[in-house]
Design an enzyme around this catalytic site. Structure first.
Site, short mmCIF file in Angstrom:
data_model
loop_
_atom_site.label_atom_id
_atom_site.label_comp_id
_atom_site.label_asym_id
_atom_site.label_seq_id
_atom_site.Cartn_x
_atom_site.Cartn_y
_atom_site.Cartn_z
CG ASN A 81 -1.82 1.27 1.30
OD1 ASN A 81 -1.76 1.85 0.47
ND2 ASN A 81 -2.34 1.23 2.64
CD1 TRP A 82 3.32 0.89 -3.01
CD2 TRP A 82 3.57 2.07 -4.90
NE1 TRP A 82 3.86 -0.01 -4.13
CE2 TRP A 82 4.02 0.82 -5.17
CE3 TRP A 82 3.40 3.02 -5.86
CZ2 TRP A 82 4.72 0.68 -6.39
CZ3 TRP A 82 4.02 2.82 -7.11
CH2 TRP A 82 4.35 1.43 -7.12
CG HIS A 118 -6.02 2.03 4.98
ND1 HIS A 118 -5.53 2.88 6.00
CD2 HIS A 118 -5.05 1.04 4.98
CE1 HIS A 118 -4.32 2.61 6.50
NE2 HIS A 118 -3.67 1.40 5.75
CD GLU A 178 -3.63 -2.34 7.37
OE1 GLU A 178 -2.60 -2.55 7.15
OE2 GLU A 178 -4.35 -1.37 7.26
CB SER A 208 4.88 -1.77 12.13
OG SER A 208 4.36 -0.21 12.45
N GLY A 232 2.81 -1.14 4.52
CA GLY A 232 2.74 0.21 3.98
C GLY A 232 4.06 0.71 3.65
#
Ligand code: PGA
Length: 257
Positions: free
Chosen positions: A11-12, A98, A168, A217, A238
């Site tokens: 996920n940029w 998200h 997440e 993370s 990420g």
């Protein structure tokens, strides 16, 4: 029985700032992604780079996704992007719900609507769920169950094999440390069980596998533990997905896990 491939999503977020840099990252990822045959890699660049990244991917091992779609199919919605547009630009997946978008006001109902639209348009939803606090009295367990139920409302059983869940925990996203592998294990089991119960999957003649990924993370040092001890089916990455070297390391470790 053949093991299911691991699913690793990058996920940029709102990076990088130029097309050249986006292509550089995508090319760097592509090389490794096509080598590691036990992993499916999904790159999710900002929407403006979808076509360029998709032209380098969309094969059996490497796909492109978008980070969001809108709740309507077309019309007077300035600045928004429909599921069909994303699909036609080459995306095969979409991240929905998200925590960074939920923080901007996206509710469970909105998340559900986007999932249904994604499925209609031929996009596979990567549904993010996660608790704000991992409190001692276990309130997070019902938070997670409710998020799963709300997200999957009116999603037909036939579409379940197209769903990816990304667990997440919000406190671990963009943080210093990931959740420990033992806790990941507890949560992936809870999520799988919630979906199995919801769709009575044990009574289905064919076994249906729902991938449950972990995000928050992730880096090359915690990848192996989360995938083995944590029993996650993959990862949503990420920051480390912007560094092709670190991301390639994650892909290779996942391939060996
Ligand atoms: P992070 O982000 O890996 O930088 O913590 C994960 C995510 O937001 O999906």
């Amino acid at each position: 029985m053949k093991k299911n491939p691991k699913i690793i999503v990058g996920n940029w977020k709102m990076n990088p700032q130029t097309l050249d840099e986006a292509k550089r990252i995508a090319r760097g990822v592509k090389k490794t992604a096509e080598e590691v045959k036990k992993v499916i890699t999904i790159m999710c660049p900002p929407t403006v780079f979808t076509s360029a990244v998709a032209s380098l991917s969309n094969n059996r091992y490497l796909y492109t996704g978008v980070q969001n779609i809108f709740t309507e199919t077309h019309g007077a919605y300035t600045g928004e992007i429909s599921a069909d547009m994303a699909r036609n630009a080459g995306a095969r997946f979409v991240i929905v719900g998200h925590s960074e978008r939920r923080r901007m006001g996206e509710t469970d109902a909105v998340v559900n609507k986007k999932i249904l639209l994604a499925l209609t348009s031929g996009l596979n939803p990567i549904i993010c769920i996660g608790e704000e606090n991992h409190d001692r009295d276990g309130h997070y367990l019902s938070v997670i169950k409710e998020q799963v139920h709300a997200a999957l409302q009116n999603v037909a059983l036939v579409d379940i094999p197209r769903i990816v869940i990304a667990y997440e925990p919000i406190w671990a996203v963009g943080a210093d440390k990931a959740m420990n592998a033992h806790d990941v294990h507890v949560m992936t089991i809870l999520i799988r069980k919630t979906i199995i119960d919801l769709y009575k999957l044990r009574k289905q003649p064919k076994q249906i596998h729902i991938p449950v990924l972990y995000g928050g993370s992730v880096d090359p040092t915690n990848t192996a533990g989360i995938l083995t001890e944590g029993s996650a089916d993959g990862l949503l990455v990420g920051r480390q997905s912007l560094d092709p070297k670190a991301f390639s390391d994650i892909l290779r470790i996942a391939n060996a896990a």
